[in-house]
Enzyme design. Sequence first.
Site, PDB file in Angstrom:
ATOM      1  CG  HIS A 295      -2.048   0.869   1.277  1.00 48.82           C
ATOM      2  ND1 HIS A 295      -2.380   1.702   0.243  1.00 48.82           N
ATOM      3  CD2 HIS A 295      -2.959   1.144   2.264  1.00 48.82           C
ATOM      4  CE1 HIS A 295      -3.433   2.440   0.589  1.00 48.82           C
ATOM      5  NE2 HIS A 295      -3.791   2.119   1.819  1.00 48.82           N
TER       6      HIS A 295
ATOM      7  CG  HIS B  29      -3.764   0.701  -8.156  1.00 46.82           C
ATOM      8  ND1 HIS B  29      -5.096   0.608  -7.831  1.00 46.82           N
ATOM      9  CD2 HIS B  29      -3.217   1.599  -7.305  1.00 46.82           C
ATOM     10  CE1 HIS B  29      -5.337   1.427  -6.825  1.00 46.82           C
ATOM     11  NE2 HIS B  29      -4.227   2.035  -6.475  1.00 46.82           N
TER      12      HIS B  29
ATOM     13  CG  ASP C 250       3.056   4.634  -4.075  1.00 45.29           C
ATOM     14  OD1 ASP C 250       2.910   5.721  -3.521  1.00 45.29           O
ATOM     15  OD2 ASP C 250       2.377   3.633  -3.837  1.00 45.29           O
TER      16      ASP C 250
END
Length: 432
Positions: A269, A310, A368
Amino acid sequence: MVQKATKMARLSVDGEDSVFELPVYSGTEGQDVINVGSLTSKGYFTYDPGFVSTAACDSEITYIDGDKGILLHRGYPIEQLAEQSNYLELCYLLLNEELPSSAQQAEFVDTIKHHTMVHEQLVHFFRGFRRDAHPMAIMCGVTGALSAFYHDSLDIDNAEHRRITAHRLIAKMPTLAAMSYKYATGQPFIFPRNDLDYAENFLHMMFATPCEDYKVNPVIAKAMDKIFLLHADHEQNASTSTVRLAGSTGANPFACIAAGIAALWGPSHGGANEAVLTMLDEIGDVKNIDKFVAKAKDPDDDFRLMGFGHRVYKNYDPRAKVMQQTCHEVLAELGVEDSPTLKMAQRLEQIALEDEYFVKRRLYPNVDFYSGIILKAIGIPVEMFTVMFATGRTPGWIAHWNEMIGAPYKIGRPRQLYKGHSARDYVPVGKR
Ligand code: ACO
């Protein structure tokens, strides 16, 4: 919330003798949902490990279409918000459903600025940590500790108390984040400054010292604001669902946010931005990339390319596109556009967009992937990356908590498929 069925689903278990009629509900966007709540009374639970097909709540805050790469906050596309809005305005929007008028905006910004300091007693909590503690460990602890402070606004059934709690959290999170960094470096804590905007103030608390002021670079401050904005909410992700689940027991909101921070910490995460940089360090050079890509594709190797894939986006993460542009702006401003890290990142992205393994599994770069590179260039240490994510995500967590508590809700209590022993008699230790 009272729901109106738009159609009925029929579930047949073991033939037509047991057919269950289940109501289907439609939202304003997205997939319809089948209400399976009545199955318990028929002797069944649904089975959905990882909640891949389970809608656990109604929500009006954020909508994602992962196939199309769409992210809307209160209906506004993330690209427009990133281009035209700013982090605090988005916080207001998430909490209040509508964009603020200029008077509402000014009042909100002023309120947030006047809640940025933390109670002096909280400083002692920091002193209890080892200097080499991970800042996310510190953030879990000190955010949870806030639950011991604000006795003036602890009635979660009072909307005004919930509003003050939301403001306190949004205002204090950057202060706590910067304190966790200062503590690790052994430098004194730097007080917030109300003449600076949100992102500028955070950078000031991070990088100023009592001996030397920190001149905030506007390009860097803008990038920091964008990083917070792009992380502000993402509907029912693991950490937000954790906040909702903890909140569904009626728990203290600061403790619920601490639970969200804990959930965010994991590398699947929020820990992924830290993992991206660790991975790039490990790869070391563009010439080693093929070897690591082969490892990622090998079914017998657990290695995954961090920053790719994802659960929801099976298309380019719209936030990653904005982040990529911001990344170039920051690196150009700092004159490090040719950095080996960026070269490796670009090559990895190119491979992922072309290689059949990634294309077939629809593994695109996620938010990210670029945020880590920007944060590193700004001078934020890798261990602080997830703390940046937690700071940015706070309005989302508290908006979801508030949405849940402000309407009728049930305690969250999943069921299970039990596969352990059936009942058996206890054997005293001497007879085993
Ligand atoms: N590198 C290589 N292969 C991958 C990757 C990756 N990053 N991600 C998924 N795969 C592969 C899996 O091995 C699997 O292959 P298979 O079908 O041959 O078995 C397939 O793609 C599907 O993967 P799942 O794990 O089933 O996908 P899921 O939706 O459960 O996982 C997750 C999503 C956890 C994000 C995953 O893609 C991952 O681990 N990515 C790397 C970590 C990361 O970047 N996390 C950040 C998420 S974004 C965020 O939190 C803001």
